[in-house]
Design an enzyme around this catalytic site. Structure first.
Site, PDB file in Angstrom:
ATOM      1  N   GLN A 102      46.404  31.831  46.502  1.00  0.00           N
ATOM      2  CA  GLN A 102      45.282  31.303  47.287  1.00  0.00           C
ATOM      3  C   GLN A 102      44.338  30.491  46.398  1.00  0.00           C
ATOM      4  O   GLN A 102      43.314  30.976  45.932  1.00  0.00           O
ATOM      5  CB  GLN A 102      44.495  32.429  47.979  1.00  0.00           C
ATOM      6  CG  GLN A 102      43.543  31.890  49.045  1.00  0.00           C
ATOM      7  CD  GLN A 102      42.565  32.940  49.550  1.00  0.00           C
ATOM      8  OE1 GLN A 102      41.749  33.445  48.787  1.00  0.00           O
ATOM      9  NE2 GLN A 102      42.636  33.258  50.829  1.00  0.00           N
ATOM     10  N   TYR A 173      32.783  27.831  51.703  1.00  0.00           N
ATOM     11  CA  TYR A 173      33.167  27.379  50.368  1.00  0.00           C
ATOM     12  C   TYR A 173      33.294  25.854  50.337  1.00  0.00           C
ATOM     13  O   TYR A 173      32.982  25.166  51.305  1.00  0.00           O
ATOM     14  CB  TYR A 173      34.442  28.074  49.913  1.00  0.00           C
ATOM     15  CG  TYR A 173      34.266  29.564  49.657  1.00  0.00           C
ATOM     16  CD1 TYR A 173      33.158  30.051  48.969  1.00  0.00           C
ATOM     17  CD2 TYR A 173      35.211  30.490  50.103  1.00  0.00           C
ATOM     18  CE1 TYR A 173      32.990  31.401  48.732  1.00  0.00           C
ATOM     19  CE2 TYR A 173      35.053  31.849  49.872  1.00  0.00           C
ATOM     20  CZ  TYR A 173      33.941  32.301  49.187  1.00  0.00           C
ATOM     21  OH  TYR A 173      33.774  33.641  48.956  1.00  0.00           O
ATOM     22  N   ARG A 264      26.399  37.058  55.529  1.00  0.00           N
ATOM     23  CA  ARG A 264      27.680  37.497  54.989  1.00  0.00           C
ATOM     24  C   ARG A 264      28.346  38.609  55.802  1.00  0.00           C
ATOM     25  O   ARG A 264      29.537  38.855  55.637  1.00  0.00           O
ATOM     26  CB  ARG A 264      27.516  37.898  53.524  1.00  0.00           C
ATOM     27  CG  ARG A 264      27.251  36.687  52.647  1.00  0.00           C
ATOM     28  CD  ARG A 264      27.498  36.966  51.190  1.00  0.00           C
ATOM     29  NE  ARG A 264      26.373  37.659  50.590  1.00  0.00           N
ATOM     30  CZ  ARG A 264      26.321  37.998  49.286  1.00  0.00           C
ATOM     31  NH1 ARG A 264      27.321  37.700  48.497  1.00  0.00           N
ATOM     32  NH2 ARG A 264      25.279  38.614  48.794  1.00  0.00           N
ATOM     33  N   CYS A 363      37.475  52.137  46.039  1.00  0.00           N
ATOM     34  CA  CYS A 363      37.253  52.511  47.435  1.00  0.00           C
ATOM     35  C   CYS A 363      36.409  53.769  47.449  1.00  0.00           C
ATOM     36  O   CYS A 363      36.574  54.641  46.589  1.00  0.00           O
ATOM     37  CB  CYS A 363      38.583  52.760  48.138  1.00  0.00           C
ATOM     38  SG  CYS A 363      38.442  53.469  49.814  1.00  0.00           S
TER      39      CYS A 363
END
Length: 663
Positions: A102, A173, A264, A363
């Site tokens: 990506q 972005y 966000r 996490c």
């Protein structure tokens, strides 16, 4: 056979076929070393592939040195990535999973602190978060960016990846900044009309397809909406963009997300953002595109039932998830074999986001994340000798320790002095907006139910109860401090004094309020010295019950810790909308019946607030460690979580896992 036939059917994506419809979307891991992938990356992604994921898009990778929000960024434009791509591809392909790169650029949504370079953007409009004034890109510099995307595609191909997902359009972005009239004020070949604003994206897609050829996947990540940004791109605009990109004939799928850094929570969706909150915008785009172009949906699609429903309705073709697979990498396998009730749930706490500020990904209740080789699937070994193990305390740390110790073959007894398990997590979950957090302890309790752990509720364990055990784990937690002093007064914390009046009838701790043990009148002051989440939790809990609430803090901002989990804006908007007021830069001086005196921490000027029916204190907790010290020399004993030092849910579960493995 499966209960979710659509979810576990194959999907054609251009020249490749995914074995199922579960797609792990890109996210930062902070496992990067020297701008390259590490062995920890290999284990991390392989764990999710082993868990049954069909497609993985790896984390966003820089196409130019000017996109470095922090040191841990892959340089996809450097040939050094090829060798490690091959390692990753081999590890993931072993489990029949597709793997994509990506490439991306943040544009204005960063600063030059790390790389000491100017921020690049189409126009000089600063980001609301980073606030650094960008350099306006020249056309030669735009050429550098296109070249960076080309190199990223070339090296992805050479590294044996299955394709490339062009990023930078979504989340505000760089490419999204070119596309949006709100951030692109140019008058040259890259600004003005829709076609000119799209030009850089089309140039990048052309170069990407040229490099990977016809036998690899090319996809794009776009927004479904910018989320109400003034002058920003709407769902209709993004639908038009998606149609224009598909019309090139050079992309194989569209992954749809939402939001920019102006808000966000449109991107990350912490609790209480509802499951599937981005779906309608995604469905609109899906229905505007040809059937042969798969559309990936995201947005808290965290249960197999919801995923199956999305696919059945035709709202999307693939189910994208990140935090869900961080919480439980075996989510697909468990769902496919009919064990969906065993899935460790993502509770939307966003500890994964908070953790990567200064350390690798984590996490809140899966200790194995980014440590798969030592704590991941298949690493828990049977103890060489079964022992009698006592765990004292049924909060998240004690539950985790008891579960892990039992799974290793020990005979475990869990003591809890209250009538229910769950500890302070259960208290936080009393607030409607944080009810999902109950999933942390509910899952642990359900897993303990599958073991031989003996649970003794309503039993306050004393030293005499524990002398016959081989090992004892103390998880007795902590209790709130009620002296009222802020940390600006360290001497007062040790001299036994209290803020005048905090011992009167209408002053409570957060725990007392959430446990329903406080008789709270209409007007409430919540005084906070911690900057943590708990003050806004109790404030919202009271506001939901029609109390007039004011949060007072000696800090310049209420609950600044929420910046790291990215839900500060959303939390402020929610609780301010419920009437909660803020007073910052003030500490508590005294409480006299229904009057509260505050002092400005900078000037010392005092103000008196009358008609305050109750004061709720959040000034930290005290470790409950008396039992730990009493057992020294009596029985092998260790302490975990808040009984060592009051901290976070994550720390309690992490230390509980380690203790369970060590006994």
């Amino acid at each position: 056979m499966t209960d979710y036939p659509n979810l576990f059917s194959p999907m054609r994506i251009g020249p490749k076929t995914a074995k199922n419809r579960v797609w792990m979307t890109a996210h930062s891991t902070q496992l990067v070393k020297d701008h390259n992938f590490s062995d920890e990356h290999v284990h991390y992604y392989a764990e999710r592939a082993r868990g049954g994921v069909g497609v993985i898009t790896m984390e966003a990778m820089a196409v130019h040195p000017t996109t470095q929000p922090y040191k841990g960024k892959i340089f996809a434009f450097q040939e050094a990535v090829v060798k490690n791509y091959r390692k990753l591809a081999e590890a993931v392909h072993e489990h029949g999973c597709l793997l994509l790169a990506q490439p991306w650029h943040r544009g204005r949504e960063t600063n030059g602190t790390t790389n000491r370079l100017p921020v690049w953007a189409p126009s000089s409009v600063p980001c609301t978060v980073y606030r650094e004034m960008p350099h306006v890109l020249t056309e030669p510099e735009i050429g550098e960016l296109v070249e960076g995307y080309r190199l990223a595609a070339k090296y992805a191909y050479e590294g044996g990846l299955d394709g490339v997902e062009v990023h930078g359009l979504a989340h505000g972005y760089l490419l999204g900044q070119f596309l949006s009239p709100a951030t692109n004020h140019r008058t040259d070949a890259y600004g003005g009309s829709f076609e000119k604003r799209l030009k850089i994206v089309l140039d990048i897609i052309d170069k990407t397809r040229e490099e990977v050829g016809p036998d690899r996947i090319v996809g794009v990540r776009i927004n479904g909406t910018d989320g109400g940004v003034p002058g920003g791109l709407t769902n209709a605009d993004w639908t038009e963009i998606a149609q224009a990109l598909v019309a090139t004939g050079k992309i194989d799928y569209v992954s749809v997300t939402a939001g920019t850094y102006i808000e966000r929570m449109n991107i990350y969706g912490a609790t209480p953002q509802p499951a599937g909150f981005q779906l309608q915008d995604t469905a609109n785009i899906k229905r505007a595109l040809p059937d042969h172009i798969p559309v990936v949906a995201v947005g808290r699609l965290n249960t197999p039932e919801l995923a199956e429903a999305v696919l059945t309705r035709g709202d999307a073709d693939m189910i994208g998830m990140t935090r869900t697979l961080i919480a439980d990498p075996e989510w697909p396998n468990k769902a496919q074999r009919g064990d969906a009730t065993q899935i460790r749930p993502c509770v939307g706490a966003n500890w994964c986001l908070a953790s990567i500020v200064n350390s690798p990904l984590a996490c809140i209740h899966n200790p194995a994340v980014a440590r798969e080789t030592v704590l991941g699937i298949g690493t828990l070994k049977q103890a060489p000798q079964s022992k009698r193990v006592a765990v004292v305390g049924g909060g998240p740390g004690g539950l985790r320790a008891a579960l892990t110790a039992s799974q290793r073959g020990h005979s475990v007894t869990l003591f809890e002095q209250n009538s229910e398990l769950g500890g302070q997590v259960a208290l936080m979950a009393q607030s409607a907006s944080y009810a999902e957090w109950q999933g942390i302890t509910d899952w642990l309790i359900s897993q303990i139910g599958l073991t031989q752990v003996e649970v003794k509720l309503g039993h306050r364990a004393e030293a005499d109860d524990l002398s016959g055990f081989d090992e004892v784990i103390i998880a007795t937690g902590s209790t709130p401090l009620k002296h009222g002093w802020s940390s600006l007064r360290p001497a007062s914390w040790g001299d036994g004094t209290i803020v005048p009046g905090v011992d009167q009838w209408n002053v409570y701790s957060i725990n007392e309020v959430l446990a329903g043990k406080a008789e709270v009148g209409p007007n409430v002051f919540v005084f906070d010295d911690t900057g943590a989440r708990q003050p806004v939790v109790v404030a919202e809990h009271l506001a939901d019950r029609r109390h007039n609430v004011t949060i007072v803090t000696r800090l310049p901002q209420v609950s600044p810790d929420l910046e790291a989990s990215r839900d500060l804006q959303a939390t402020y908007r929610r609780i301010r909308g419920k009437g909660v007021r803020f007073i910052t830069d003030h500490e508590l001086v005294s409480v006299v019946e229904d009057s509260v005196t505050l002092a400005d921490v900078w000037t010392g000027e005092s103000t008196v607030h009358s008609d305050v029916d109750a004061v709720v204190l959040s000034t930290g907790n005290k470790a409950e460690d008396a039992l730990f010290h009493a057992l020294q020399g009596v029985v092998p004993v260790r302490a975990i979580g808040d009984s060592v030092s009051p901290r976070r849910v994550f720390n309690a579960i992490w230390e509980g896992e380690l203790a369970g493995r060590e006994v």
